[in-house]
Motif scaffolding. Structure first.
Motif, PDB file in Angstrom:
ATOM      1  N   ALA A  97      20.889  31.741 -15.019  1.00 48.49           N
ATOM      2  CA  ALA A  97      20.851  31.537 -13.570  1.00 48.49           C
ATOM      3  C   ALA A  97      21.883  30.522 -13.111  1.00 48.49           C
ATOM      4  O   ALA A  97      22.385  30.604 -11.985  1.00 48.49           O
ATOM      5  CB  ALA A  97      19.449  31.086 -13.160  1.00 48.49           C
ATOM      6  N   ARG A 117      21.060  19.738 -12.665  1.00 48.50           N
ATOM      7  CA  ARG A 117      21.777  20.965 -12.986  1.00 48.50           C
ATOM      8  C   ARG A 117      23.210  20.688 -13.418  1.00 48.50           C
ATOM      9  O   ARG A 117      23.826  21.508 -14.112  1.00 48.50           O
ATOM     10  CB  ARG A 117      21.764  21.902 -11.774  1.00 48.50           C
ATOM     11  CG  ARG A 117      22.309  23.282 -12.075  1.00 48.50           C
ATOM     12  CD  ARG A 117      22.032  24.248 -10.964  1.00 48.50           C
ATOM     13  NE  ARG A 117      22.528  23.788  -9.691  1.00 48.50           N
ATOM     14  CZ  ARG A 117      22.444  24.507  -8.563  1.00 48.50           C
ATOM     15  NH1 ARG A 117      21.843  25.678  -8.592  1.00 48.50           N
ATOM     16  NH2 ARG A 117      22.923  24.031  -7.438  1.00 48.50           N
ATOM     17  N   ARG A 123      16.426  19.597  -3.621  1.00 46.98           N
ATOM     18  CA  ARG A 123      15.982  19.518  -5.010  1.00 46.98           C
ATOM     19  C   ARG A 123      14.563  18.971  -5.088  1.00 46.98           C
ATOM     20  O   ARG A 123      13.728  19.487  -5.844  1.00 46.98           O
ATOM     21  CB  ARG A 123      16.924  18.638  -5.814  1.00 46.98           C
ATOM     22  CG  ARG A 123      18.377  19.103  -5.840  1.00 46.98           C
ATOM     23  CD  ARG A 123      19.233  18.127  -6.614  1.00 46.98           C
ATOM     24  NE  ARG A 123      19.156  16.791  -6.052  1.00 46.98           N
ATOM     25  CZ  ARG A 123      19.658  15.698  -6.631  1.00 46.98           C
ATOM     26  NH1 ARG A 123      20.256  15.799  -7.813  1.00 46.98           N
ATOM     27  NH2 ARG A 123      19.562  14.525  -6.054  1.00 46.98           N
ATOM     28  N   ASP A 160      28.401  22.431  -7.774  1.00 45.80           N
ATOM     29  CA  ASP A 160      27.170  21.653  -7.702  1.00 45.80           C
ATOM     30  C   ASP A 160      27.454  20.403  -6.877  1.00 45.80           C
ATOM     31  O   ASP A 160      28.228  19.534  -7.307  1.00 45.80           O
ATOM     32  CB  ASP A 160      26.693  21.267  -9.102  1.00 45.80           C
ATOM     33  CG  ASP A 160      25.368  20.512  -9.083  1.00 45.80           C
ATOM     34  OD1 ASP A 160      24.835  20.275  -7.987  1.00 45.80           O
ATOM     35  OD2 ASP A 160      24.864  20.171 -10.169  1.00 45.80           O
ATOM     36  N   GLY A 204      11.997  21.422  -4.109  1.00 39.91           N
ATOM     37  CA  GLY A 204      11.704  22.349  -5.201  1.00 39.91           C
ATOM     38  C   GLY A 204      10.748  21.756  -6.219  1.00 39.91           C
ATOM     39  O   GLY A 204       9.842  22.443  -6.708  1.00 39.91           O
ATOM     40  N   ASP A 217      24.289  34.358  -6.640  1.00 36.48           N
ATOM     41  CA  ASP A 217      23.384  34.356  -5.488  1.00 36.48           C
ATOM     42  C   ASP A 217      21.969  34.026  -5.930  1.00 36.48           C
ATOM     43  O   ASP A 217      21.597  34.166  -7.095  1.00 36.48           O
ATOM     44  CB  ASP A 217      23.422  35.714  -4.775  1.00 36.48           C
ATOM     45  CG  ASP A 217      23.007  36.853  -5.701  1.00 36.48           C
ATOM     46  OD1 ASP A 217      21.820  37.206  -5.726  1.00 36.48           O
ATOM     47  OD2 ASP A 217      23.882  37.363  -6.427  1.00 36.48           O
ATOM     48  N   ARG A 218      21.171  33.597  -4.948  1.00 35.36           N
ATOM     49  CA  ARG A 218      19.814  33.144  -5.242  1.00 35.36           C
ATOM     50  C   ARG A 218      18.938  34.265  -5.805  1.00 35.36           C
ATOM     51  O   ARG A 218      18.099  34.037  -6.675  1.00 35.36           O
ATOM     52  CB  ARG A 218      19.178  32.588  -3.967  1.00 35.36           C
ATOM     53  CG  ARG A 218      19.821  31.310  -3.459  1.00 35.36           C
ATOM     54  CD  ARG A 218      19.537  30.163  -4.419  1.00 35.36           C
ATOM     55  NE  ARG A 218      20.109  28.919  -3.977  1.00 35.36           N
ATOM     56  CZ  ARG A 218      19.514  28.072  -3.132  1.00 35.36           C
ATOM     57  NH1 ARG A 218      18.323  28.370  -2.637  1.00 35.36           N
ATOM     58  NH2 ARG A 218      20.098  26.944  -2.781  1.00 35.36           N
ATOM     59  N   ARG A 219      19.102  35.469  -5.275  1.00 35.56           N
ATOM     60  CA  ARG A 219      18.263  36.564  -5.756  1.00 35.56           C
ATOM     61  C   ARG A 219      18.499  36.832  -7.234  1.00 35.56           C
ATOM     62  O   ARG A 219      17.537  37.014  -8.009  1.00 35.56           O
ATOM     63  CB  ARG A 219      18.548  37.819  -4.930  1.00 35.56           C
ATOM     64  CG  ARG A 219      17.674  39.007  -5.319  1.00 35.56           C
ATOM     65  CD  ARG A 219      17.937  40.188  -4.401  1.00 35.56           C
ATOM     66  NE  ARG A 219      17.084  41.317  -4.762  1.00 35.56           N
ATOM     67  CZ  ARG A 219      17.091  42.480  -4.127  1.00 35.56           C
ATOM     68  NH1 ARG A 219      17.911  42.647  -3.079  1.00 35.56           N
ATOM     69  NH2 ARG A 219      16.303  43.455  -4.520  1.00 35.56           N
ATOM     70  N   GLN A 238      19.625  34.717  -9.420  1.00 33.07           N
ATOM     71  CA  GLN A 238      19.115  33.570 -10.157  1.00 33.07           C
ATOM     72  C   GLN A 238      17.609  33.679 -10.361  1.00 33.07           C
ATOM     73  O   GLN A 238      17.098  33.450 -11.470  1.00 33.07           O
ATOM     74  CB  GLN A 238      19.458  32.281  -9.414  1.00 33.07           C
ATOM     75  CG  GLN A 238      20.941  31.959  -9.376  1.00 33.07           C
ATOM     76  CD  GLN A 238      21.244  30.762  -8.511  1.00 33.07           C
ATOM     77  OE1 GLN A 238      20.345  30.134  -7.944  1.00 33.07           O
ATOM     78  NE2 GLN A 238      22.524  30.433  -8.371  1.00 33.07           N
ATOM     79  N   ARG A 239      16.885  34.032  -9.300  1.00 36.46           N
ATOM     80  CA  ARG A 239      15.428  34.164  -9.419  1.00 36.46           C
ATOM     81  C   ARG A 239      15.070  35.281 -10.395  1.00 36.46           C
ATOM     82  O   ARG A 239      14.098  35.156 -11.161  1.00 36.46           O
ATOM     83  CB  ARG A 239      14.818  34.438  -8.043  1.00 36.46           C
ATOM     84  CG  ARG A 239      14.966  33.291  -7.056  1.00 36.46           C
ATOM     85  CD  ARG A 239      14.130  33.539  -5.817  1.00 36.46           C
ATOM     86  NE  ARG A 239      14.348  32.504  -4.810  1.00 36.46           N
ATOM     87  CZ  ARG A 239      15.111  32.657  -3.731  1.00 36.46           C
ATOM     88  NH1 ARG A 239      15.715  33.818  -3.506  1.00 36.46           N
ATOM     89  NH2 ARG A 239      15.260  31.670  -2.862  1.00 36.46           N
TER      90      ARG A 239
END
Length: 489
Positions: free
Chosen positions: A299, A232, A14, A455, A17, A304-306, A308-309
């Protein structure tokens, strides 16, 4: 027996990021500096410093704003080696310690609030005038959450980011454009005709509108992104995202309102207040950034991350495009409205034509985030109806069957809290509110688990369940979610 040396704490993704967000903002600022350094020299310039912000201030400036620009620039220059030193200092055993990463991020972000001090130091009266309406709007935004609600302190912190960091970054980037754009777009000394100068002014204005749409939304959205990374667990779905984005937009609007009121003295300042703190309070910046927040809310529930982006990028893209289009249409309308409406009087313009223009230009954005909010609230209600009944069926006492209908009806919860206030006092009112919040949070946690939206930084269900039971058994008036309070035996 010798003890093993203490191991350094694991790296926190985190915080990496958050540091990445600070680096991106700093890199964009640095790109503007490089463009400014390379700007062409005009033969009719009075001054041409290597960096435009280091030029002497123009004559007739009401206060020395350029001094703030210089302080902000030099703070940026010093922040780069300082942040790098902090980052490298935090390396232990091949890992980077989170608190050192946080310190590096703070240093990189330091130049932007300094720029905002220009507004607060010279326009404090206007800031104070705009605070009550902004606080009222934040209260309305908070009340949009009919079930699980974000902590008030988190909402205020996000609004503070918009007011200080968002305006600082967006204002800095806009000022860089105004500093170097004329040098790139200006005609040569043999083409200084009125038509040529009008074309240059139009291009500078158009570029400024594009700049504002890109970088103001990026500055506001960065605060929502940091909350998404660090907290989050408080974000449930699109409802939470819209509320966070709206808070950042309201904070930005507070500072910008003071800036415009200061630029339009006397009676025009009251007009700016009406446009930005009354008629347009829940539109414009609030609507733009609410759409960014909606992207983060979506998101939160993607697998999955893709994906979310993609959702987050779509939120930013829609907000930036809407901001740019809105500014372009308003600029165009301000030039042609007298031709369209045969020179309307000031009263007709302010009370009829301007509200109509807001309805046409920004009404669709408001309708969009309200529809998204309505859909998100329906999803929460449907999920809580399932999860709260399942929790009541466990027989552990955190939620009972009689309490489920009350928890699903916001109006009923409010009535019971008022009943507690009337018969038991403010303490019972607050305790019952905390109980409702804890029970709804437990239901949301079960919902996230059922959807595999785990989470690792959120408290587990058993901890939430124990909190509910502790609230029910506190000394004093006995709290019961499904009926008025009774005195505990």
């Amino acid at each position: 027996m010798s003890q093993l040396p203490p191991q350094p704490p694991a790296s926190d993704p985190r915080m990496r990021g958050v540091l990445l967000i600070a680096v991106v903002l700093s890199a964009l600022y640095g790109l503007e500096v490089v463009i400014d350094l390379l700007r062409p020299h005009l033969p009719y310039e009075d001054f041409h410093s290597p960096v435009g912000w280091l030029n002497p201030p123009p004559k007739g400036l009401p206060y020395p704003s350029f001094g703030w620009y210089k302080v902000s620039f030099w703070c940026y220059v010093l922040s780069l080696p300082a942040a790098l030193a902090l980052y490298l200092t935090g390396r232990r055993g091949g890992r980077y310690l989170p608190h050192w990463q946080a310190a590096a991020a703070v240093v990189l972000l330091f130049p932007y609030p300094i720029w905002t001090l220009d507004t607060y130091s010279h326009n404090l009266t206007y800031i104070l005038l705009c605070l009550p309406s902004t606080a009222y709007a934040l209260w309305l935004v908070h009340r949009m959450q009919r079930y699980s609600r974000l902590p008030v302190r988190l909402l205020l912190a996000t609004a503070g980011w918009g007011a200080v960091m968002g305006t600082g970054f967006g204002g800095s980037m806009n000022q860089w454009w105004l500093d170097y754009s004329y040098n790139y777009l200006a005609p040569g000394p043999d083409h200084l005709m009125p038509l040529d100068l009008a074309r240059v002014r139009l291009r500078v204005t158009a570029g400024g509108l594009l700049h504002a749409g890109l970088f103001e939304e990026l500055g506001k959205g960065a605060g929502v992104a940091i909350v998404f990374l660090l907290l989050r667990r408080h974000i449930d779905n699109i409802v939470s995202g819209i509320v966070l984005g709206a808070a950042a937009g309201l904070g930005f609007n507070l500072t910008e309102s003071a800036q415009y009121m200061a630029a339009h003295h006397a009676a025009d300042a009251s007009t700016q207040y009406f446009l930005r703190q009354s008629l347009g309070l829940l539109t414009a910046h609030m609507a733009f950034t609410a759409l960014i927040g909606a992207g983060f809310g979506v998101a939160r529930q993607l697998p999955d991350r893709r994906s979310q982006r993609t959702a987050i990028a779509c939120g930013f893209g829609i907000a930036m495009a809407a901001h740019f289009a809105n500014d372009v249409f308003i600029s165009y309308y301000s030039r042609v409205k007298e031709d369209w409406f045969s020179q309307p009087g000031p009263t007709m313009d302010l009370l009829v034509l301007t509200p109509l223009s807001f309805l046409v230009l920004q009404g669709p954005l408001v309708l969009l985030y309200l529809l998204l909010l309505r859909r998100g609230l329906r999803d929460q209600a449907e999920a809580l109806a399932v999860e709260l009944r399942a929790e009541a069926a466990t027989g552990q006492g955190a939620v009972t069957a009689a309490e489920v209908p009350v928890l699903l009806r916001p109006a009923r919860r409010f009535y019971l809290r008022l009943h507690a206030l009337r018969h038991q006092g403010p303490d019972a009112y607050r305790r019952l509110g905390r109980l409702y919040a804890a029970q709804l949070r437990l239901g949301m946690a079960r919902w996230h688990r059922s959807r595999d939206e785990y989470d690792p930084y959120a408290p587990d269900e058993q901890a939430l369940r124990q909190r509910v039971l502790a609230l029910k058994h506190q000394p004093g008036p006995a709290v019961a979610a499904g009926r008025p309070l009774q005195v505990a035996s």
